[in-house]
Design an enzyme around this catalytic site. Structure first.
Site, PDB file in Angstrom:
ATOM      1  N   ARG A  31       0.793  -1.224   0.000  1.00  0.00           N
ATOM      2  CA  ARG A  31       0.000   0.000   0.000  1.00  0.00           C
ATOM      3  C   ARG A  31       0.827   1.277   0.000  1.00  0.00           C
ATOM      4  O   ARG A  31       0.737   2.073  -0.912  1.00  0.00           O
ATOM      5  CB  ARG A  31      -0.952   0.009   1.203  1.00  0.00           C
ATOM      6  CG  ARG A  31      -2.007   1.087   1.046  1.00  0.00           C
ATOM      7  CD  ARG A  31      -2.966   1.141   2.208  1.00  0.00           C
ATOM      8  NE  ARG A  31      -3.802  -0.042   2.305  1.00  0.00           N
ATOM      9  CZ  ARG A  31      -4.682  -0.223   3.270  1.00  0.00           C
ATOM     10  NH1 ARG A  31      -4.825   0.687   4.218  1.00  0.00           N
ATOM     11  NH2 ARG A  31      -5.431  -1.301   3.312  1.00  0.00           N
ATOM     12  N   HIS A  77      -7.929  -3.345  -7.835  1.00  0.00           N
ATOM     13  CA  HIS A  77      -7.706  -2.638  -6.567  1.00  0.00           C
ATOM     14  C   HIS A  77      -9.007  -2.587  -5.755  1.00  0.00           C
ATOM     15  O   HIS A  77      -9.777  -1.626  -5.865  1.00  0.00           O
ATOM     16  CB  HIS A  77      -7.188  -1.216  -6.861  1.00  0.00           C
ATOM     17  CG  HIS A  77      -6.525  -0.562  -5.687  1.00  0.00           C
ATOM     18  ND1 HIS A  77      -5.304  -0.959  -5.205  1.00  0.00           N
ATOM     19  CD2 HIS A  77      -6.926   0.469  -4.898  1.00  0.00           C
ATOM     20  CE1 HIS A  77      -4.967  -0.201  -4.171  1.00  0.00           C
ATOM     21  NE2 HIS A  77      -5.946   0.669  -3.957  1.00  0.00           N
ATOM     22  N   TYR A 121     -16.718  14.256 -13.637  1.00  0.00           N
ATOM     23  CA  TYR A 121     -16.537  15.445 -14.483  1.00  0.00           C
ATOM     24  C   TYR A 121     -15.219  15.452 -15.239  1.00  0.00           C
ATOM     25  O   TYR A 121     -15.074  16.143 -16.221  1.00  0.00           O
ATOM     26  CB  TYR A 121     -16.586  16.716 -13.615  1.00  0.00           C
ATOM     27  CG  TYR A 121     -17.898  16.907 -12.911  1.00  0.00           C
ATOM     28  CD1 TYR A 121     -19.085  17.095 -13.625  1.00  0.00           C
ATOM     29  CD2 TYR A 121     -17.954  16.906 -11.523  1.00  0.00           C
ATOM     30  CE1 TYR A 121     -20.286  17.259 -12.975  1.00  0.00           C
ATOM     31  CE2 TYR A 121     -19.160  17.076 -10.856  1.00  0.00           C
ATOM     32  CZ  TYR A 121     -20.326  17.249 -11.581  1.00  0.00           C
ATOM     33  OH  TYR A 121     -21.509  17.412 -10.937  1.00  0.00           O
TER      34      TYR A 121
END
Length: 821
Positions: A31, A77, A121
């Protein structure tokens, strides 16, 4: 109850230890820390791999970020979409990464810490440089492992055509480890890598000729060559990173500070806010306005200054007290061979070179294998074309495709693979041109195979390929350095002038230790004798000084107190003032102020002269009393007393060139005069030397500094109430530590004992007896008599007892002749 045999009984410690250990290992490896080879954390690697697999590359159009994030989450993931999107956004921010790995359309955040637009967006695709990270991944160059649900394979590391760990740095916190690797210049890193390939035993100094230091996307100035070397050696170190600034002149005698680059990872909006708070809270006088004038052309922060202020000083203050300058702490930790390691520059490059060797070898094997398979087919096709009629006859005589293949193998000696290629051959390939094409392909394949075999069998050929590819990346993507490197860390000294509003004030200090400064307005509005004071206290010092001046205050217990004038409590002239013990520790109850000295700058040509009651004298340089770190709460010692009953009775500040004499008078009436030059100059903690040879029950009543030539009147007051004036020069010059001559006539009965000796030039004294009666006298009212005279009485000891105190009255009005030393 028969189920119980499969229940384990474990202590909580064992379970916690085991589970937390596993969790930590996962966090560290999977990680938060980058891999030393490709410089990526797992989430970043998965983002690049997934987008590449989906064809979301630089040469195709942008694609909604949400689509990519969904893909990454679904396939590789299994974590929150926000953590994936945040990682993706960071990889597109050109103020965080030296070379961005993702291109993004839409709002991807800003240096002011603004959040990016939601992923629905924005649109994204891989940058061209990311392509170099992923190049050849399809050629079995890296190990692939199953994903979380065993449906897809994902890479454990990317092929990485350039040393990405150094170029883009990394920052992260895991369990027990943190990492902070700065960004570097692609050009320099590749040059350093190539040099290390050619010279595996290169020293760090040599590598630093190619890679002199980090190169941040936000530019700035990095200071500390030595510190950089330490950081590159061990992986840990601290350097200074400061903004790029310049001071510009403006109309009307004004200046402004313009900031065009700020330190890496500093939030610009917060920095501007902090600088404006400095202005608002008046921590520094002289800032008129702080503006952020950044626009699409670049970063620009303007600190507009008031008229005639010290711009350098203000800039230094901002460097020291805001994030205009920061400490950058190297902590280069990366996953190296499955373990977190703290690594230096050379180790990072060595690991990268090893990785690249591995990648190029695997790629060459893959290409060789593929080329040999194709060569085999081409050979078969060429052979088939040369015996075309027989081949066609064999195929036509066969039952089906399978039979045809078998017959080709049996009758013409083709292999299974060649036979498959022949039977699937399209008829147009039987033209004449095809044979020449095949022959050309066979020739090319032969060269290609020879090349690959050379790479696989010869280390220097392998290294040649790696260097060639590195140079290609350098040529295509290299760009000039942004961060300037300076050898020395610049010490920031902040002048008081910058922090303090210049103002003339009146300082008043009393004998008991009350201290204050008043504005000239408050002083002028009151009468000088309205100075606020407690009963029984007396004014010791009043003077007009500037807020930039300094005070040294000496007490009778041998303490030196330092105060800059601007730090004194600002009170009205009629207020009592603040007692020095409110801020000072270790002052005793009976301590009082003996003398006050003001100065603008410490003068190496000046010495303090200290005279004690028990017969010690010393000189100490003024420069020994440079302001010390704890001056606000702790005094410095100016003399070490040998006798606990001893105290300072006089302190003077003299210029070394002045040929002064010490003039001392003892309680029993001995006077002594000798050159000050006989008194050694020693440190503040020393005790001093003998000033006068005293009898056992005698002590020094007072000391003065007088000129050898001329007439210096002194005044003596005895315990019987007698006052006498005489000239100090009436005593011949003797040597230090002599007994001296009598300055009174010794009486058989009730002899005079001296309680006070001071300058006799027009001084006002208050003489007080045991009963508390007081008489005020002016020394000029008494004639100058010879040394055998006992003076004239001002009080009758039979009426009110002996004299216990004589104090000089200081006029609280500002003395015009007092100048700042």
């Amino acid at each position: 109850m028969e189920h119980q045999h499969d229940i384990q009984e474990l202590t909580l410690e064992e379970v916690m230890g085991d589970r937390f250990g596993r969790y930590s290992k996962y966090i560290i490896q999977e990680r938060a820390l980058p891999d030393i080879r490709d410089g990526l954390k797992p989430v970043q690697r998965r983002i690049l791999f997934a987008m590449n697999k989906d064809g979301n590359t630089y040469d195709k159009g942008f694609r909604k970020s949400a689509k990519s994030v969904g893909n990454i989450m679904g396939n590789y993931h299994p974590h929150g979409d926000s953590s994936i999107y945040e990682a993706m956004v960071r990889m597109s921010q050109d103020w965080k990464l030296r070379e961005v790995l993702i291109e993004m359309h839409g709002n991807n955040g800003s240096m002011d810490g603004d959040p990016p637009a939601a992923m629905r967006y924005t649109e994204a695709r891989l940058s061209e440089l990311s392509g170099e990270m992923l190049k050849d991944i399809e050629k079995d160059t890296v190990d692939l492992v199953w994903n979380f649900d065993d449906t897809e394979k994902e890479p454990t590391v990317l092929p990485a055509k350039y040393p990405n760990l150094l170029v883009n740095g990394s920052t992260g916190i895991s369990a027990g480890y943190a990492t902070e690797i700065p960004t570097h210049n692609l050009d320099e890193v590749i040059s350093g890598t190539i040099y290390l390939i050619d010279h595996p035993n290169a020293s760090l100094e040599k590598l630093m000729e190619f890679i002199p230091g980090p190169d941040f996307p936000t530019g700035g100035i990095l200071q500390g060559k030595e510190e950089l070397k330490k950081a590159y050696e061990s992986g840990r170190g601290k350097v200074i990173l400061r903004s790029q600034t310049r001071i510009e002149d403006m109309k009307g005698n004004k200046q402004q500070i313009v900031i065009t680059e700020i330190p890496y990872e500093v939030n610009k909006a917060t920095l501007v806010k902090k600088m404006d708070e400095v202005r608002l809270n008046k921590k520094v006088e002289g800032i008129a306005e702080v503006r952020d004038e950044s626009d699409r052309t670049g970063l620009r922060i303007v600190v507009e200054l008031k008229k005639d202020v010290n711009a350098e000083g203000i800039l230094n203050y901002l460097f020291k007290n805001t994030e205009l300058q920061i400490n950058y702490n190297f902590n280069m930790v990366a996953i190296d061979e499955m373990r977190p390691q703290q690594v230096g520059l050379k180790r990072i490059l060595e690991s990268y070179i090893e990785h690249r060797k591995d990648v190029v070898l695997k790629r060459s094997r893959y290409e060789l294998d593929k080329a040999q398979k194709r060569q085999h087919i081409v050979d078969g096709l060429i052979k088939a074309l040369s015996i075309l009629d027989k081949v066609i006859a064999t195929i036509r005589g066969s039952k089906d495709k399978k039979d045809a293949k078998n017959n080709l193998v049996i009758h013409h000696g083709f292999t299974e693979e060649q036979a498959e290629a022949i039977v699937t051959l399209q008829l147009y390939r039987l033209t004449n041109t095809d044979i020449t094409q095949l022959q050309k392909e066979a020739k090319d394949l032969q060269e290609y195979i020879a090349d690959r075999i050379k790479i696989l069998n010869n280390e220097s050929e392998l290294l040649k390929v790696i260097k060639k590819e590195l140079r290609e990346v350098k040529k295509k993507y290299g760009n000039p350095r942004l961060t300037k490197i300076q050898d020395k860390i610049e010490e920031i000294k902040i002048e008081t002038e910058v922090l303090v509003a210049q103002e003339d004030v009146v300082v008043a200090i009393t004998h008991d230790g009350y201290i204050k400064r008043s504005s000239l307005r408050s002083y002028s509005a009151s009468k000088p004798n309205e100075l606020g004071m407690k009963d029984g206290d007396a004014v010791l010092f009043t003077q007009q000084v500037n807020t930039l001046d300094h005070l040294l205050i000496v007490t009778n217990r041998g303490n030196m107190i330092y105060r800059p004038v601007h730090e004194l409590p600002d009170l009205k002239w009629k207020d009592i003032g603040e007692h020095i013990s409110q801020t000072m520790m270790n002052l005793s109850m009976d301590e009082s102020i003996l003398a006050v000295f003001t100065y603008k700058e410490l003068d190496p040509q000046k010495n303090f002269v200290m005279i004690t009651k028990k017969g010690l004298i010393k000189q100490t340089r003024m420069t020994e009393f440079e302001p010390w770190r704890t001056y606000k709460s702790r005094p410095l010692s100016v003399v070490k007393f040998k006798d606990a009953q001893d105290e300072l009775i006089n302190c003077f500040l003299v210029t070394q060139d002045d040929a002064m004499d010490v003039f001392l008078v003892s309680n029993r009436g001995f006077g002594l005069r000798y050159p000050l030059a006989e008194v050694p100059v020693i440190g503040p903690k020393a005790a001093g030397v003998k000033s006068m040879n005293l009898k056992d029950d005698d002590e020094v009543a007072g000391g003065l500094l007088v000129y050898s030539e001329g007439d210096t009147p002194i005044v003596i007051v005895t315990q019987r109430g007698a006052v006498k004036r005489m000239l100090a020069q009436e005593l011949n010059q003797l040597g230090r530590a002599k007994r001296g001559l009598m300055v009174l006539r010794e009486l058989k009965k009730n002899p005079h004992r001296i309680v006070y000796m001071g300058s006799g030039e027009n001084r006002q004294l208050i003489v007080q007896n045991q009963k508390g009666q007081q008489v005020e006298i002016n020394t000029n009212d008494y004639p100058v008599s010879d040394r055998t005279s006992n003076g004239s009485f001002v009080m009758d000891e039979k009426q009110g007892g002996t004299i216990i105190e004589v104090q000089e009255i200081k006029d609280p009005a500002i003395e015009s002749n007092q100048t700042v030393i």
